[in-house]
Enzyme design. Sequence first.
Site, short mmCIF file in Angstrom:
data_model
loop_
_atom_site.label_atom_id
_atom_site.label_comp_id
_atom_site.label_asym_id
_atom_site.label_seq_id
_atom_site.Cartn_x
_atom_site.Cartn_y
_atom_site.Cartn_z
N ASP A 10 52.85 43.48 46.43
CA ASP A 10 54.07 43.78 45.68
C ASP A 10 55.23 43.11 46.44
O ASP A 10 55.07 42.75 47.62
CB ASP A 10 54.25 45.30 45.62
N ASP A 12 59.33 43.77 45.90
CA ASP A 12 60.52 44.58 46.24
C ASP A 12 60.14 45.89 46.90
O ASP A 12 59.35 46.67 46.36
CB ASP A 12 61.34 44.84 44.97
N ARG A 57 66.70 48.29 33.39
CA ARG A 57 67.50 49.23 34.19
C ARG A 57 68.95 49.24 33.71
O ARG A 57 69.57 50.29 33.58
CB ARG A 57 67.40 48.79 35.65
N THR A 125 59.38 41.88 39.45
CA THR A 125 60.65 41.17 39.51
C THR A 125 60.47 39.77 38.91
O THR A 125 59.35 39.31 38.67
CB THR A 125 61.21 41.11 40.94
N ASP A 184 54.87 49.92 47.36
CA ASP A 184 55.77 50.91 47.95
C ASP A 184 56.22 51.96 46.95
O ASP A 184 56.91 52.89 47.35
CB ASP A 184 57.03 50.23 48.50
C1 XBP Z 1 60.81 45.72 41.38
C2 XBP Z 1 61.58 45.86 40.15
C3 XBP Z 1 62.48 44.80 39.70
C4 XBP Z 1 63.73 44.52 40.54
C5 XBP Z 1 64.68 43.66 39.78
O1 XBP Z 1 59.60 45.10 41.21
O2 XBP Z 1 61.49 46.87 39.49
O3 XBP Z 1 62.90 45.20 38.45
O4 XBP Z 1 64.42 45.73 40.82
O5 XBP Z 1 64.10 42.50 39.34
P1 XBP Z 1 58.40 45.06 42.33
P2 XBP Z 1 64.57 41.77 37.99
O6 XBP Z 1 58.57 46.20 43.30
O7 XBP Z 1 57.16 45.15 41.49
O8 XBP Z 1 58.50 43.72 43.02
O9 XBP Z 1 66.05 41.94 37.88
O10 XBP Z 1 64.13 40.36 38.14
O11 XBP Z 1 63.85 42.48 36.86
MG MG Z 2 57.98 47.59 44.97
#
Ligand code: XBP
Ligand code: MG
Length: 259
Positions: A10, A12, A57, A125, A184
């Site tokens: 993953d 973020d 979001r 993301t 996470d």
């Molecule tokens: C995390 C998310 C993403 C980011 C924002 O994804 O939920 O939406 O907050 O990205 P992960 P975008 O933990 O799976 O990597 O603005 O590009 O949607």
């Molecule tokens: Mg994440």
Amino acid sequence: MSVLQALLWDVDGTLAETERDGHRVAFNLAFESMGLPWCWDEARYGELLRVAGGRERLLHDMRSRSDAPSSNREREHLTEALHVRKNRFYAQLVHDPGIPLRAGVRELMQECREHGVHMAIATTTSRENVEALLGAHFGLSWQQWFAAVVCGDHVAHKKPDPEVYARTLQALAIAADQAVAIEDSPAGVAAATALGIPVIATRSFFFSRECFDGALASGPGLHTRKHWLPPVTDDTDIDLIMLSDVLAWHAQAGAQAAH
Ligand code: XBP
Ligand code: MG
């Protein structure tokens, strides 16, 4: 029992604290740049993280605001404009001041490379954000580190839907029990476990109190061997989660599945 073929990362919260120090800050800069008096503090952003995807979001937040446009069309236009700006600010932030990789991430990636364990990115993301972050840390050839990169803009449904993981397994041509995901968030753990992929959950800033039922292992992060469940058994001088720990947890999952 299957041999571990790939580690699925993953992005973020797992690779770096990009939600707290990247996306949240960039959303606020985008609001400011469009003259909007909106600001997501950490507490509010923590709540909003229940909604996967930056656009989703924004739309969700606008529904509870009296000062947001009233028509759906206007909200969607505003969302698009804000999201483009947010991603631009995000790309700037990952380069300057920079967002460090969480401790232990690079070391585990390096070990995977040395031992022929493939790696993939499985994230909700956008691709451009992955390029910005990984380009900043691994240079222009960052993609050589990963056998597959599946992002939010490649799927119809974001986590907790398992689509991103289904596509990642497909791209790697491996079965769920030949992989381990590192996540996470509860949504990420749910997405991977829905397909039977064992998951290692590393707690991030916004999900520090989650209990992660269903994860193969959960702990404070790859930076320490302490406070993991199930506990890390091997003694080593290096206080990091290592590939041997991942292999041991994976073997435990295989043994449990065989009973
Ligand atoms: C995390 C998310 C993403 C980011 C924002 O994804 O939920 O939406 O907050 O990205 P992960 P975008 O933990 O799976 O990597 O603005 O590009 O949607
Ligand atoms: Mg994440």
